[in-house]
Design a protein around this motif. Structure first.
Motif, mmCIF file in Angstrom:
data_model
loop_
_atom_site.group_PDB
_atom_site.id
_atom_site.type_symbol
_atom_site.label_atom_id
_atom_site.label_comp_id
_atom_site.label_asym_id
_atom_site.label_seq_id
_atom_site.Cartn_x
_atom_site.Cartn_y
_atom_site.Cartn_z
ATOM 1 N N GLU A 9 -43.239 -2.041 9.303
ATOM 2 C CA GLU A 9 -41.958 -1.348 9.258
ATOM 3 C C GLU A 9 -40.853 -2.315 8.833
ATOM 4 O O GLU A 9 -40.962 -3.522 9.053
ATOM 5 C CB GLU A 9 -41.611 -0.784 10.641
ATOM 6 C CG GLU A 9 -42.639 0.196 11.163
ATOM 7 C CD GLU A 9 -42.349 0.632 12.589
ATOM 8 O OE1 GLU A 9 -42.226 1.829 12.810
ATOM 9 O OE2 GLU A 9 -42.238 -0.246 13.469
ATOM 10 N N ASP A 13 -36.331 0.534 10.084
ATOM 11 C CA ASP A 13 -37.255 1.413 10.804
ATOM 12 C C ASP A 13 -37.266 1.082 12.301
ATOM 13 O O ASP A 13 -37.307 1.981 13.132
ATOM 14 C CB ASP A 13 -38.673 1.288 10.249
ATOM 15 C CG ASP A 13 -38.799 1.888 8.863
ATOM 16 O OD1 ASP A 13 -38.229 2.960 8.633
ATOM 17 O OD2 ASP A 13 -39.467 1.264 8.017
ATOM 18 N N ASP A 16 -34.288 2.571 13.865
ATOM 19 C CA ASP A 16 -34.322 4.037 13.912
ATOM 20 C C ASP A 16 -35.550 4.585 14.622
ATOM 21 O O ASP A 16 -35.925 5.726 14.417
ATOM 22 C CB ASP A 16 -34.294 4.604 12.479
ATOM 23 C CG ASP A 16 -32.995 4.344 11.757
ATOM 24 O OD1 ASP A 16 -31.978 4.087 12.429
ATOM 25 O OD2 ASP A 16 -33.000 4.396 10.512
ATOM 26 N N ARG A 17 -36.179 3.799 15.444
ATOM 27 C CA ARG A 17 -37.438 4.219 16.069
ATOM 28 C C ARG A 17 -37.340 5.546 16.800
ATOM 29 O O ARG A 17 -38.266 6.349 16.753
ATOM 30 C CB ARG A 17 -37.941 3.145 17.032
ATOM 31 C CG ARG A 17 -38.860 2.173 16.342
ATOM 32 C CD ARG A 17 -39.622 1.378 17.361
ATOM 33 N NE ARG A 17 -40.697 0.674 16.684
ATOM 34 C CZ ARG A 17 -41.410 -0.250 17.253
ATOM 35 N NH1 ARG A 17 -41.185 -0.582 18.505
ATOM 36 N NH2 ARG A 17 -42.368 -0.849 16.588
ATOM 37 N N HIS A 20 -38.035 8.347 14.606
ATOM 38 C CA HIS A 20 -39.402 8.417 14.084
ATOM 39 C C HIS A 20 -40.427 8.788 15.163
ATOM 40 O O HIS A 20 -41.561 9.134 14.827
ATOM 41 C CB HIS A 20 -39.813 7.071 13.469
ATOM 42 C CG HIS A 20 -38.952 6.622 12.347
ATOM 43 N ND1 HIS A 20 -38.898 7.288 11.147
ATOM 44 C CD2 HIS A 20 -38.101 5.582 12.235
ATOM 45 C CE1 HIS A 20 -38.060 6.666 10.337
ATOM 46 N NE2 HIS A 20 -37.556 5.629 10.978
ATOM 47 N N GLU A 71 -40.886 -6.449 5.659
ATOM 48 C CA GLU A 71 -41.573 -5.576 6.594
ATOM 49 C C GLU A 71 -42.284 -6.429 7.634
ATOM 50 O O GLU A 71 -42.653 -7.568 7.366
ATOM 51 C CB GLU A 71 -42.586 -4.698 5.854
ATOM 52 C CG GLU A 71 -41.925 -3.712 4.915
ATOM 53 C CD GLU A 71 -42.918 -2.923 4.089
ATOM 54 O OE1 GLU A 71 -44.088 -3.347 3.981
ATOM 55 O OE2 GLU A 71 -42.530 -1.894 3.552
ATOM 56 N N ALA A 96 -45.701 5.797 8.720
ATOM 57 C CA ALA A 96 -45.232 4.643 7.947
ATOM 58 C C ALA A 96 -45.775 4.632 6.520
ATOM 59 O O ALA A 96 -45.219 3.969 5.646
ATOM 60 C CB ALA A 96 -45.610 3.344 8.647
ATOM 61 N N ASN A 99 -43.164 5.473 3.685
ATOM 62 C CA ASN A 99 -41.990 4.670 3.324
ATOM 63 C C ASN A 99 -42.175 3.168 3.508
ATOM 64 O O ASN A 99 -41.326 2.403 3.088
ATOM 65 C CB ASN A 99 -40.762 5.139 4.110
ATOM 66 C CG ASN A 99 -40.886 4.882 5.590
ATOM 67 O OD1 ASN A 99 -41.960 4.946 6.142
ATOM 68 N ND2 ASN A 99 -39.772 4.613 6.234
ATOM 69 N N CYS A 100 -43.250 2.733 4.121
ATOM 70 C CA CYS A 100 -43.482 1.296 4.322
ATOM 71 C C CYS A 100 -44.904 0.973 3.911
ATOM 72 O O CYS A 100 -45.288 1.270 2.797
ATOM 73 C CB CYS A 100 -43.212 0.907 5.772
ATOM 74 S SG CYS A 100 -41.457 0.979 6.194
#
Length: 113
Positions: A9, A13, A16-17, A20, A71, A96, A99-100
């Motif tokens: 991440e 990320d 913003d966990r 998610h 990341e 993930a 986006n990762c």
């Protein structure tokens, strides 16, 4: 065979966990309902890590993660499935992956004492 699904991440990320978590909860539930979940955990951000290396019998301790990248390892799932293709199918459903990055790695069996 057991595989680790390693979730990478970005710093954003990690920040913003909470946003998610519903997607990760649904993913975890799907793994459990399919009977392939064998463990896993979310990790604290990389800046909380400590890396240790032994050099000439001396401990070399460094604050932070092993690699300085955009990341970082954010968590992992352990699954028990028939083959790599099945592991990749599950990894592609990980939140993930969109986006990762998600790494799939087979686990070596540990000697049972």
């Amino acid at each position: 065979m057991r595989y680790a699904i390693l979730v990478y991440e970005t710093e954003q990320d990690f920040s913003d966990r909470e946003n998610h978590m519903p997607a990760y909860s649904a993913y975890s539930q799907a793994l459990a309902e399919a009977g392939v979940a064998a463990g896993g955990a979310a990790l604290h951000p990389g800046h909380t890590a400590t890396t240790l290396r032994l050099r000439n019998g001396q401990r070399n301790v460094q604050d932070g993660p092993y690699a300085d990248t955009k990341e970082q390892l954010g968590g992992f799932f352990i699954i028990d499935v028939a083959d790599l293709d099945t592991a990749l199918d599950w990894a592609s459903r990980c939140p993930a992956a969109s986006n990762c990055a998600v790494e799939v790695r087979p686990l070596l069996p540990m000697n049972q004492a």
